[in-house]
Design an enzyme around this catalytic site. Structure first.
Site, PDB file in Angstrom:
ATOM      1  N   ASP A 192     -28.784  -4.442  17.808  1.00 33.62           N
ATOM      2  CA  ASP A 192     -27.479  -3.784  17.868  1.00 33.62           C
ATOM      3  C   ASP A 192     -27.334  -2.970  16.588  1.00 33.62           C
ATOM      4  OD1 ASP A 192     -27.003  -5.254  20.185  1.00 33.62           O
ATOM      5  OD2 ASP A 192     -25.932  -6.845  19.112  1.00 33.62           O
ATOM      6  N   ASP A 251     -22.934 -10.220  30.541  1.00 35.26           N
ATOM      7  CA  ASP A 251     -22.513 -10.974  29.363  1.00 35.26           C
ATOM      8  C   ASP A 251     -21.799 -12.230  29.854  1.00 35.26           C
ATOM      9  OD1 ASP A 251     -23.490  -9.031  27.671  1.00 35.26           O
ATOM     10  OD2 ASP A 251     -21.568  -8.012  27.446  1.00 35.26           O
TER      11      ASP A 251
END
Length: 252
Positions: free
Chosen positions: A130, A11
């Site tokens: 997600d 990330d």
């Protein structure tokens, strides 16, 4: 049997690799180019880079980072975060990315999946989903904007639509499991894998080598993605692959 893939995820925030728990409590963990090079040398099959605070203003900066990464590694890597139009994807692919990942933008404009698949080829398009399991109804619901907004869309119906629109892979992250290191969402993964024919990458929950074994055998995932257990070297990829082979799981 096709070999299962091990995929570290980096990330990216402001040019640095970071990691959080349940998408919050973000901490810096290192330089993405150095980490990418190290993971390639360790036997990672692919890498995923997500610009978690992406904006159009920083897209060019992120593309420059992608170019640096492409010069350092010889394994495929996927990039995502803030890709909302064909031009965004083209910029990153031209910078050296092997695949692009779209998430919130695909939910908001599903035709984007069709356009990218037709424009670049389905093998270049990963749709990240997600999702969070509703504690009352037990339904898996799609979220967007880094998990901040629950759309109420059914995970499995969305996954089937994503495939029909031309996605080449699905990257499913369970927000319930993200960063807590207690295993992947194997029941949901197994159902997801039975409903689509494209590869499913599992994300969220890796805490032990046994968790990887379970995600491949129980969860039926094609690939397993993890971050903190790799970043903090709690699990080393060569040892993980040897463990999986000893449990009769084909890995590269």
């Amino acid at each position: 049997m096709l070999s299962k893939r091990i995929i570290p995820c980096l990330d990216i925030k402001d040019g640095k690799t970071v990691k959080g728990i349940n998408f919050v409590n973000i901490k810096e963990v290192g330089d993405p180019v150095e980490l990418a090079s190290w993971y390639a040398s360790q036997g990672a099959d692919e890498l995923v880079f997500l610009d978690i605070t992406a904006s159009h203003e920083r897209r060019k900066t992120f593309a420059q980072l992608v170019e640096r990464i492409a010069c350092e590694i010889n394994i495929p890597f996927t990039v995502g975060g803030g890709i909302s139009e064909i031009a965004d994807a083209g910029l990153l692919l031209n910078a050296g990315a092997d695949k692009i990942s779209i998430n919130s933008s695909a939910v908001k404009s599903p035709k984007l999946i069709n356009d990218m698949s037709q424009g670049f080829g389905s093998q270049f398009v990963v749709v990240a989903i997600d999702a969070i399991q509703n504690t009352v109804s037990k339904k898996w619901e799609v979220t967007i904007n880094g998990g901040r907004i629950n759309t109420g869309i059914d995970l499995f119906e969305w996954a089937k639509e994503v495939q029909e629109r031309g996605a080449g892979e699905i990257l499913f992250t369970s927000m319930n499991h993200d960063g807590v290191k207690q295993g992947f969402a194997n029941e949901a993964l197994a159902l997801l894998s039975s409903l689509v024919s494209i590869p499913v990458i599992a994300s969220g929950g890796a805490g032990s080598m046994a968790d990887f074994k379970d995600v491949f055998t129980i969860g039926k995932a094609d690939a397993a993605l993890a971050a903190s257990v790799f970043h903090y070297r709690e699990i080393m990829i060569p040892q993980l692959k040897e463990y999986l082979r000893s449990n009769e799981i084909a890995v590269r």
